[in-house]
Design a protein around this motif. Structure first.
Motif, PDB file in Angstrom:
ATOM      1  N   ASP A   1       0.811  -1.213   0.000  1.00  0.00           N
ATOM      2  CA  ASP A   1       0.000   0.000   0.000  1.00  0.00           C
ATOM      3  C   ASP A   1       0.847   1.266   0.000  1.00  0.00           C
ATOM      4  O   ASP A   1       0.325   2.361   0.137  1.00  0.00           O
ATOM      5  N   ARG A   2       2.149   1.080  -0.158  1.00  0.00           N
ATOM      6  CA  ARG A   2       3.030   2.245  -0.166  1.00  0.00           C
ATOM      7  C   ARG A   2       2.955   2.933  -1.527  1.00  0.00           C
ATOM      8  O   ARG A   2       3.794   2.730  -2.410  1.00  0.00           O
ATOM      9  N   ARG A   3       1.925   3.764  -1.681  1.00  0.00           N
ATOM     10  CA  ARG A   3       1.734   4.473  -2.940  1.00  0.00           C
ATOM     11  C   ARG A   3       2.317   5.878  -2.849  1.00  0.00           C
ATOM     12  O   ARG A   3       2.407   6.459  -1.772  1.00  0.00           O
ATOM     13  N   THR A   4       2.665   6.429  -3.998  1.00  0.00           N
ATOM     14  CA  THR A   4       3.155   7.799  -4.047  1.00  0.00           C
ATOM     15  C   THR A   4       1.982   8.755  -3.813  1.00  0.00           C
ATOM     16  O   THR A   4       0.814   8.377  -3.979  1.00  0.00           O
ATOM     17  N   PRO A   5       2.263  10.006  -3.438  1.00  0.00           N
ATOM     18  CA  PRO A   5       1.181  10.981  -3.256  1.00  0.00           C
ATOM     19  C   PRO A   5       0.316  11.130  -4.512  1.00  0.00           C
ATOM     20  O   PRO A   5      -0.903  11.315  -4.416  1.00  0.00           O
TER      21      PRO A   5
ATOM     22  N   GLN B   1      -0.335   8.794  -6.743  1.00  0.00           N
ATOM     23  CA  GLN B   1      -1.199   7.613  -6.821  1.00  0.00           C
ATOM     24  C   GLN B   1      -2.343   7.691  -5.818  1.00  0.00           C
ATOM     25  O   GLN B   1      -3.473   7.291  -6.111  1.00  0.00           O
ATOM     26  N   ARG B   2      -2.068   8.231  -4.652  1.00  0.00           N
ATOM     27  CA  ARG B   2      -3.122   8.388  -3.647  1.00  0.00           C
ATOM     28  C   ARG B   2      -4.168   9.402  -4.123  1.00  0.00           C
ATOM     29  O   ARG B   2      -5.366   9.218  -3.922  1.00  0.00           O
TER      30      ARG B   2
ATOM     31  N   GLY C   1      -6.357   7.750  -6.669  1.00  0.00           N
ATOM     32  CA  GLY C   1      -7.325   6.874  -6.023  1.00  0.00           C
ATOM     33  C   GLY C   1      -8.460   7.652  -5.379  1.00  0.00           C
ATOM     34  O   GLY C   1      -9.627   7.230  -5.422  1.00  0.00           O
ATOM     35  N   LEU C   2      -8.127   8.804  -4.793  1.00  0.00           N
ATOM     36  CA  LEU C   2      -9.151   9.643  -4.158  1.00  0.00           C
ATOM     37  C   LEU C   2     -10.109  10.197  -5.196  1.00  0.00           C
ATOM     38  O   LEU C   2     -11.334  10.214  -4.988  1.00  0.00           O
TER      39      LEU C   2
ATOM     40  N   ALA D   1      -6.636   4.038 -11.779  1.00  0.00           N
ATOM     41  CA  ALA D   1      -6.430   3.900 -10.325  1.00  0.00           C
ATOM     42  C   ALA D   1      -6.762   2.498  -9.872  1.00  0.00           C
ATOM     43  O   ALA D   1      -7.745   1.904 -10.322  1.00  0.00           O
TER      44      ALA D   1
END
Length: 354
Positions: free
Chosen positions: A30-34, A36-37, A40-41, A353
């Protein structure tokens, strides 16, 4: 002996007091880059990106021109958005099913001309004229729906053809003449009446639009029909396998969209205080732009009607802000076209995403 010790250690680590190997792996994966986050949001909340764009647009245009945030100018924007926003609502339903309707503007004009002509020239009561206009709007949607579901024609080609059909019918029926508000019963231009709300003049047409948005939002989120619309747009074959009739759902969507287009025709009559066969302009482009900017995917199955309303507001803000900046209407159209390209590119990125 050593194997037993290792196994015991693993079991102890998996207990309430320590993380298991699965938990550790999950945290690692779950260590995604900002970035990628953020993607996803935006995928989870489609209306978030248009809300941010609208806020930034208002701040930018407000800082560039003092008149932009003037209550009179904001009143003008809300009245302009009433028509585009209502057409965007109809467009949203169709795009949710992975279709597109290029004829919404022409269908609206045809419906408005029938309403006005029946009331002004045939002397029909206002309620009857509205009812006949509603039937015309429903008929345009039903025609598109039948061509798409029965003849299996692509929505793009179908509505490109009916765009010309509805435009020609409106011109033939009206003789190319405009019906003024004074020639019609007061109920038809009623949607142009306004009242003051927090210093801004809000027309009754805006209230009609908001009522329609609320009804469709409830229908999409709280009814089986709404779930079927999303299912058909996401995967038509999978929807069929679980017992949903894609053909029936698609036809119902086009019919409901036609009814909404008729409501847009009524709002347009009130806004212009007239019914004219020559007002299509950029309505088709603006309605599609509003939906795409609003986070509804052109591939279907994802989006919200409230996002489309935000998209319509963005289109209205851009056109108004550029107009106050003294730019020609061609540059306004250029800006809207660029918004479409950016929105589609953003949609493609968001769809990736996890």
């Amino acid at each position: 002996m050593t194997g037993d010790t290792v196994a015991a250690g693993d079991a102890a680590g998996a207990g309430p007091g320590g993380p298991s190997a699965h938990d550790t792996a999950a945290q690692f994966l779950d260590r995604r880059t900002p970035l990628q986050r953020a993607r996803g949001l935006l995928h989870k909340y489609p209306a978030l990106s248009p809300a941010l764009v609208l806020l930034i647009s208002v701040i930018v245009f407000g800082s560039l021109n003092d008149r932009f945030l003037n209550p009179t100018n904001l009143s003008l924007i809300t009245q302009q958005v009433a028509v585009v926003g209502t057409l965007a609502l109809a467009q949203t339903l169709i795009i949710l099913t992975a279709g597109i309707d290029l004829s919404v503007g022409a269908a609206m004009v045809l419906s408005s001309m029938v309403m006005a002509q029946v009331a002004a020239n045939q002397g029909a009561p206002a309620v009857l004229a509205l009812g006949i206009g509603l039937l015309v709007g429903v008929g345009t949607g039903a025609l598109n729906g039948v061509l798409v579901t029965r003849l299996k024609l692509p929505p793009f080609i179908t509505t490109l053809g009916t765009l010309n059909v509805f435009t020609a019918l409106a011109l033939l029926y009206s003789g190319g003449s405009t019906v003024r508000g004074g020639e019609m019963p007061s109920l038809l231009p009623w949607t142009g009446l306004s009242f003051e709300l927090a210093g801004i003049r809000v027309s009754t047409g805006v209230l009609v639009m908001m009522l329609l948005y609320t009804l469709i939002a409830v229908a999409l989120t709280r009814t089986a029909w709404g779930r079927h619309v999303y299912a058909v747009g996401d995967d038509k074959e999978a929807a069929r396998l679980v017992g949903i009739s894609p053909r029936r759902v698609l036809l119902s969507v086009y019919v409901v969209a036609g009814a909404i287009i008729a409501a847009a025709a009524w709002i347009q009559i009130g806004r212009a205080n007239a019914a004219s066969p020559n007002i299509v302009g950029d309505l088709n482009l603006d309605s599609i732009t509003a939906v795409v900017i609003g986070g509804t995917s052109l591939f279907g199955g994802r989006g919200t009607v409230w996002g489309s309303l935000l998209g319509a507001l963005i289109v209205g803000v851009f056109r108004n802000g550029l107009s106050l900046a003294g730019l020609d209407v061609l540059y306004q159209t250029l800006a809207v076209g660029l918004l479409v390209l950016v929105a589609v590119a953003l949609d493609q990125w968001i769809r990736k995403a996890p």
